[in-house]
Scaffold this active site. Structure first.
Site, PDB file in Angstrom:
ATOM      1  N   ARG A  54      -6.526 -11.692   2.807  1.00 19.85           N
ATOM      2  CA  ARG A  54      -6.683 -12.747   1.811  1.00 19.85           C
ATOM      3  C   ARG A  54      -6.348 -14.118   2.408  1.00 19.85           C
ATOM      4  O   ARG A  54      -5.660 -14.217   3.412  1.00 19.85           O
ATOM      5  CB  ARG A  54      -5.781 -12.491   0.601  1.00 19.85           C
ATOM      6  CG  ARG A  54      -6.293 -11.384  -0.324  1.00 19.85           C
ATOM      7  CD  ARG A  54      -5.394 -11.178  -1.518  1.00 19.85           C
ATOM      8  NE  ARG A  54      -4.030 -10.882  -1.114  1.00 19.85           N
ATOM      9  CZ  ARG A  54      -3.023 -11.751  -1.126  1.00 19.85           C
ATOM     10  NH1 ARG A  54      -3.216 -12.986  -1.575  1.00 19.85           N
ATOM     11  NH2 ARG A  54      -1.837 -11.384  -0.718  1.00 19.85           N
ATOM     12  N   LYS A 197      -8.291  -9.085  -6.242  1.00 17.70           N
ATOM     13  CA  LYS A 197      -7.111  -9.850  -6.610  1.00 17.70           C
ATOM     14  C   LYS A 197      -7.479 -11.021  -7.523  1.00 17.70           C
ATOM     15  O   LYS A 197      -6.639 -11.513  -8.273  1.00 17.70           O
ATOM     16  CB  LYS A 197      -6.358 -10.322  -5.358  1.00 17.70           C
ATOM     17  CG  LYS A 197      -5.541  -9.193  -4.688  1.00 17.70           C
ATOM     18  CD  LYS A 197      -4.515  -8.591  -5.634  1.00 17.70           C
ATOM     19  CE  LYS A 197      -3.334  -7.863  -5.027  1.00 17.70           C
ATOM     20  NZ  LYS A 197      -3.533  -6.632  -4.324  1.00 17.70           N
ATOM     21  N   HIS A 216       2.217  -6.033 -10.384  1.00 15.66           N
ATOM     22  CA  HIS A 216       1.752  -5.638  -9.051  1.00 15.66           C
ATOM     23  C   HIS A 216       2.536  -4.388  -8.651  1.00 15.66           C
ATOM     24  O   HIS A 216       3.554  -4.474  -7.977  1.00 15.66           O
ATOM     25  CB  HIS A 216       1.998  -6.787  -8.063  1.00 15.66           C
ATOM     26  CG  HIS A 216       1.395  -6.544  -6.713  1.00 15.66           C
ATOM     27  ND1 HIS A 216       1.971  -6.965  -5.540  1.00 15.66           N
ATOM     28  CD2 HIS A 216       0.243  -5.929  -6.354  1.00 15.66           C
ATOM     29  CE1 HIS A 216       1.205  -6.609  -4.532  1.00 15.66           C
ATOM     30  NE2 HIS A 216       0.158  -5.992  -4.986  1.00 15.66           N
ATOM     31  N   SER A 235       3.047  -6.333  -0.027  1.00 19.09           N
ATOM     32  CA  SER A 235       2.110  -5.642   0.850  1.00 19.09           C
ATOM     33  C   SER A 235       2.840  -4.828   1.927  1.00 19.09           C
ATOM     34  O   SER A 235       3.774  -5.321   2.547  1.00 19.09           O
ATOM     35  CB  SER A 235       1.189  -6.666   1.500  1.00 19.09           C
ATOM     36  OG  SER A 235       0.166  -5.996   2.180  1.00 19.09           O
ATOM     37  N   LYS A 239       3.458   1.116  -1.885  1.00 25.33           N
ATOM     38  CA  LYS A 239       2.953   1.405  -3.236  1.00 25.33           C
ATOM     39  C   LYS A 239       1.858   2.473  -3.199  1.00 25.33           C
ATOM     40  O   LYS A 239       1.925   3.467  -3.915  1.00 25.33           O
ATOM     41  CB  LYS A 239       2.351   0.139  -3.881  1.00 25.33           C
ATOM     42  CG  LYS A 239       3.354  -0.945  -4.225  1.00 25.33           C
ATOM     43  CD  LYS A 239       2.698  -2.127  -4.924  1.00 25.33           C
ATOM     44  CE  LYS A 239       1.627  -2.817  -4.104  1.00 25.33           C
ATOM     45  NZ  LYS A 239       2.101  -3.402  -2.837  1.00 25.33           N
ATOM     46  N   THR A 240       0.839   2.235  -2.364  1.00 25.16           N
ATOM     47  CA  THR A 240      -0.299   3.154  -2.339  1.00 25.16           C
ATOM     48  C   THR A 240       0.105   4.490  -1.723  1.00 25.16           C
ATOM     49  O   THR A 240      -0.170   5.556  -2.296  1.00 25.16           O
ATOM     50  CB  THR A 240      -1.470   2.523  -1.556  1.00 25.16           C
ATOM     51  OG1 THR A 240      -1.834   1.302  -2.201  1.00 25.16           O
ATOM     52  CG2 THR A 240      -2.667   3.442  -1.507  1.00 25.16           C
ATOM     53  N   ASP A 254      -2.039  -0.065  -7.503  1.00 22.93           N
ATOM     54  CA  ASP A 254      -1.779  -1.485  -7.204  1.00 22.93           C
ATOM     55  C   ASP A 254      -1.594  -2.433  -8.395  1.00 22.93           C
ATOM     56  O   ASP A 254      -0.803  -3.351  -8.299  1.00 22.93           O
ATOM     57  CB  ASP A 254      -2.913  -2.012  -6.320  1.00 22.93           C
ATOM     58  CG  ASP A 254      -2.551  -3.299  -5.593  1.00 22.93           C
ATOM     59  OD1 ASP A 254      -1.517  -3.324  -4.898  1.00 22.93           O
ATOM     60  OD2 ASP A 254      -3.282  -4.287  -5.722  1.00 22.93           O
ATOM     61  N   ARG A 319      -8.615  -1.245   5.980  1.00 23.44           N
ATOM     62  CA  ARG A 319      -8.463  -0.760   4.604  1.00 23.44           C
ATOM     63  C   ARG A 319      -9.519   0.260   4.234  1.00 23.44           C
ATOM     64  O   ARG A 319     -10.640   0.229   4.767  1.00 23.44           O
ATOM     65  CB  ARG A 319      -8.622  -1.938   3.625  1.00 23.44           C
ATOM     66  CG  ARG A 319      -7.530  -2.968   3.698  1.00 23.44           C
ATOM     67  CD  ARG A 319      -6.411  -2.620   2.752  1.00 23.44           C
ATOM     68  NE  ARG A 319      -5.316  -3.566   2.834  1.00 23.44           N
ATOM     69  CZ  ARG A 319      -4.281  -3.567   1.995  1.00 23.44           C
ATOM     70  NH1 ARG A 319      -4.191  -2.694   1.019  1.00 23.44           N
ATOM     71  NH2 ARG A 319      -3.311  -4.427   2.154  1.00 23.44           N
TER      72      ARG A 319
HETATM   73  P1  ATP Z   1      -0.696  -3.487  -0.432  1.00 18.81           P
HETATM   74  O1  ATP Z   1      -0.127  -4.260  -1.584  1.00 18.81           O
HETATM   75  O2  ATP Z   1      -1.092  -4.379   0.702  1.00 18.81           O
HETATM   76  O3  ATP Z   1      -1.786  -2.563  -0.856  1.00 18.81           O
HETATM   77  P2  ATP Z   1       1.142  -1.186  -0.290  1.00 18.81           P
HETATM   78  O4  ATP Z   1       2.484  -1.465  -0.894  1.00 18.81           O
HETATM   79  O5  ATP Z   1       0.199  -0.374  -1.092  1.00 18.81           O
HETATM   80  O6  ATP Z   1       0.506  -2.588   0.197  1.00 18.81           O
HETATM   81  P3  ATP Z   1       0.836   0.899   1.636  1.00 18.81           P
HETATM   82  O7  ATP Z   1      -0.646   0.823   1.744  1.00 18.81           O
HETATM   83  O8  ATP Z   1       1.390   2.039   0.861  1.00 18.81           O
HETATM   84  O9  ATP Z   1       1.421  -0.494   1.098  1.00 18.81           O
HETATM   85  O10 ATP Z   1       1.402   0.844   3.107  1.00 18.81           O
HETATM   86  C1  ATP Z   1       2.622   1.365   3.556  1.00 18.81           C
HETATM   87  C2  ATP Z   1       2.461   1.666   5.031  1.00 18.81           C
HETATM   88  O11 ATP Z   1       3.721   1.939   5.632  1.00 18.81           O
HETATM   89  C3  ATP Z   1       1.580   2.878   5.238  1.00 18.81           C
HETATM   90  O12 ATP Z   1       0.786   2.644   6.377  1.00 18.81           O
HETATM   91  C4  ATP Z   1       2.620   3.992   5.493  1.00 18.81           C
HETATM   92  O13 ATP Z   1       2.117   5.031   6.290  1.00 18.81           O
HETATM   93  C5  ATP Z   1       3.714   3.225   6.229  1.00 18.81           C
HETATM   94  N1  ATP Z   1       5.090   3.780   6.110  1.00 18.81           N
HETATM   95  C6  ATP Z   1       5.893   4.101   7.138  1.00 18.81           C
HETATM   96  N2  ATP Z   1       7.089   4.531   6.731  1.00 18.81           N
HETATM   97  C7  ATP Z   1       7.071   4.497   5.380  1.00 18.81           C
HETATM   98  C8  ATP Z   1       8.032   4.831   4.367  1.00 18.81           C
HETATM   99  N3  ATP Z   1       9.251   5.279   4.677  1.00 18.81           N
HETATM  100  N4  ATP Z   1       7.674   4.663   3.082  1.00 18.81           N
HETATM  101  C9  ATP Z   1       6.459   4.179   2.768  1.00 18.81           C
HETATM  102  N5  ATP Z   1       5.499   3.846   3.674  1.00 18.81           N
HETATM  103  C10 ATP Z   1       5.793   4.011   4.977  1.00 18.81           C
HETATM  104 MN    MN Z   2      -1.713  -0.764  -1.785  1.00 19.55          MN
END
Ligand code: ATP
Ligand code: MN
Length: 528
Positions: A54, A197, A216, A235, A239-240, A254, A319
């Site tokens: 973004r 977004k 979020h 980010s 979350k995902t 999300d 992504r």
């Molecule tokens: P966005 O808002 O950008 O979508 P997000 O909060 O959804 O971000 P994720 O896509 O879940 O973030 O990314 C978390 C990343 O961190 C993943 O690549 C995951 O494999 C890695 N990771 C490593 N260790 C951990 C942990 N202990 N808990 C969660 N994620 C982890």
């Molecule tokens: Mn996510």
């Protein structure tokens, strides 16, 4: 049959294809777009060009007397006047009108029929149409037939630059929103996440007007009780990843809303980070990246079209977007009851926040308003200093009202529904960046399981000497010493110094919110 006339929007292109199914969008993308390819898994690979994330600095919001006093003006919401907006809108339409063929996606945002919004996307790249087909809620043929006038329109002319000489423009990229006309214009960026977004930003304006909190966060539900659990986080905090949980039903990864009847997902798809994805660590997400999914900015082998998820030569921010039903245990429609648990995810690269702590109501407000996470400053060798990021409501870039508006709604709902609030550190353990390691995903998953089983609500907690929240000291599947960060650092003095340093960053950041916060919330501040 799937043609639509968009002349009412000033679009004169005759060949506008509306709501093409994925198979047809695939065919068009592979035939007409040299930047698209078919992955061996069946996903559509697409490239977004120069922008692979973004562009928050290039976002503008129209300053209009009707909404002027509602908007939190500043670096997140930079004002432009309506005349400038009209110039950019016309530029986008002029560009779109030079195309032989356009795509239109009519779909919904919000799974609650009472609160759903009709969104129209007009774009020139089939990949963008497929992305929004995936990320919005797909209408049934009957719903599409009676769709009528959309509530909001996205004009995606991202292939064409903004004119830097237009007043208020600082680059060739411009993402402009008009809350009054409910239109969004995209110029100079083809990163698809900008559209999703944009929809979220509109909801962040309109939902609170109806006493609905837009958030979020990801959300799951208990298969037996239908009570939900929310995971807020900036980010990369998880979350995902953590919402793809075989023990729970997936509501969304999300963007959600919390109304008087419960929670609902805004979207019809998920948008997962794909870096280092493996079938072992994230099986559900890996399997979802098949026919119908979009893989953005990944690298693949020329001979096999097999994707190499470890290759970040285009971007770290690779992504994958997939319809929510590609996750086996997704719950459709994506709605659930009020949350039993609210989890704030933080990726603390300083390594001082405990893996899991329980927050009192004022502490919950304090951390929600702070929205802390930490990034690694750079990838150069020798850079070991993490960088703290504070983003209010764990979603600063998407807020329209002042953060206190959302915090007030959260406080009221959380107290009425007696939700437990947790702070979970998915970041460093055993020392900060350079010394310690990122928390094992399996340990974080064990913590999340223990929250959901109700075990942690009964577990003993010890107040943190600096942050004051209740540190959980027992959790099934997690070694005891890992739960108290001080015990994992070999250099105890360094731990204390780093904890105090982080506390100071919290205090400095919170100063801007102090006048609007209650005495109780101010008192929830850490004390170095
Ligand atoms: P966005 O808002 O950008 O979508 P997000 O909060 O959804 O971000 P994720 O896509 O879940 O973030 O990314 C978390 C990343 O961190 C993943 O690549 C995951 O494999 C890695 N990771 C490593 N260790 C951990 C942990 N202990 N808990 C969660 N994620 C982890
Ligand atoms: Mn996510």
């Amino acid at each position: 049959m799937s043609h639509i006339n968009l002349s009412e929007h000033g679009i004169t292109v005759e060949d506008v294809q509306r709501n093409l199914p994925p198979a047809k969008l695939y065919a068009e993308a592979i035939r007409d777009d040299s930047d698209c390819a078919l992955a061996d898994s069946g996903a559509l690979i697409a490239y977004s060009g120069a922008k692979t994330g973004r562009s928050p600095k290039d976002k503008r919001v129209v300053k209009n007397p009707a909404s002027e006093n509602d908007v939190w003006w500043g670096s997140v919401n930079v004002p432009i006047d309506d005349a400038t907006f009209q110039i950019n809108l016309e530029r986008a339409k002029d560009y779109l009108n030079t195309r032989k063929k356009l795509y239109c996606v009519d779909a919904f945002a919000g799974w609650d029929p009472k609160n759903r919004v009709k969104v129209r996307v007009i774009c020139s790249r089939p990949y963008h149409a497929l992305f929004m087909h995936t990320m919005l809620i797909r209408p049934t043929p009957e719903e599409l037939a009676e769709f009528g006038k959309p509530d909001g329109i996205i004009y995606n002319a991202g292939e064409f630059p903004a004119n830097q000489r237009t007043s208020g423009m600082t680059s060739k990229t411009s993402i402009d929103l008009s809350l009054e006309s409910r239109e969004m214009v995209i110029l100079g960026t083809e990163y698809a996440g900008e559209m999703k977004k944009g929809v979220f930003t509109f909801l962040n304006y309109f939902a609170p007007k109806r006493n609905i909190l837009s958030m979020h966060c990801s959300a799951t539900a208990d298969p037996k009780t239908d009570q939900s659990s929310l995971m807020f986080g900036l980010s990369g905090t998880g979350k995902t990843t953590l919402s793809a949980d075989p023990k729970r039903l997936l509501i969304g990864d999300d963007e959600h809303c919390w109304s008087d009847t419960g929670i609902f997902n805004i979207e019809g798809g998920c948008y997962a980070k794909a870096v280092d994805l493996t079938p072992e660590s994230e099986p559900d997400i890996f399997r979802a990246l098949r026919f119908g999914a979009v893989l953005e900015n990944v690298v693949y082998a020329e001979d096999t079209h097999r994707v190499d998820f470890t290759d970040t030569s285009i971007t770290q921010n690779t992504r994958g977007a997939y319809p929510i039903e590609f996750i086996r245990n997704a719950k459709l429609p994506c709605v659930a009851g009020h949350p039993s648990d609210i989890i704030f995810l933080t990726c603390d690269a300083f390594g001082v926040l405990p893996p899991v702590s329980k927050l009192s109501s004022p502490q919950a407000m304090y951390h929600f308003i702070s929205g802390y996470t930490a990034k690694i400053a750079g990838t150069e060798i020798g850079v070991t200093e993490p960088q703290a990021t504070f983003s209010p409501c764990f979603g600063g870039p998407f807020l329209v009202w002042h953060p206190m508006k959302y915090a007030g709604l959260l406080a009221e709902k959380m107290q009425r529904h007696l939700s437990n609030v947790w702070l979970v550190n998915t970041g460093w353990s055993g020392g900060g960046y350079g010394v310690g390691k990122r928390m094992k995903l399996s340990l974080t998953r064990a913590i999340i399981d223990a929250i959901h089983s109700g075990q942690l609500a009964k577990a003993r907690t010890v107040p943190d000497p600096v942050f004051a929240f209740g540190v959980v000291t027992e959790c099934a599947g997690v070694p005891r010493d890992v739960l108290t960060p001080r015990d994992t650092w070999t250099d105890k003095a360094a731990y204390v110094a780093t904890a105090k340093k982080l506390a100071k960053l919290f205090i400095d950041n919170f100063k801007q919110y102090e006048s609007g916060a209650s005495a109780e919330v101010r008192a929830a501040s850490p004390s170095p």
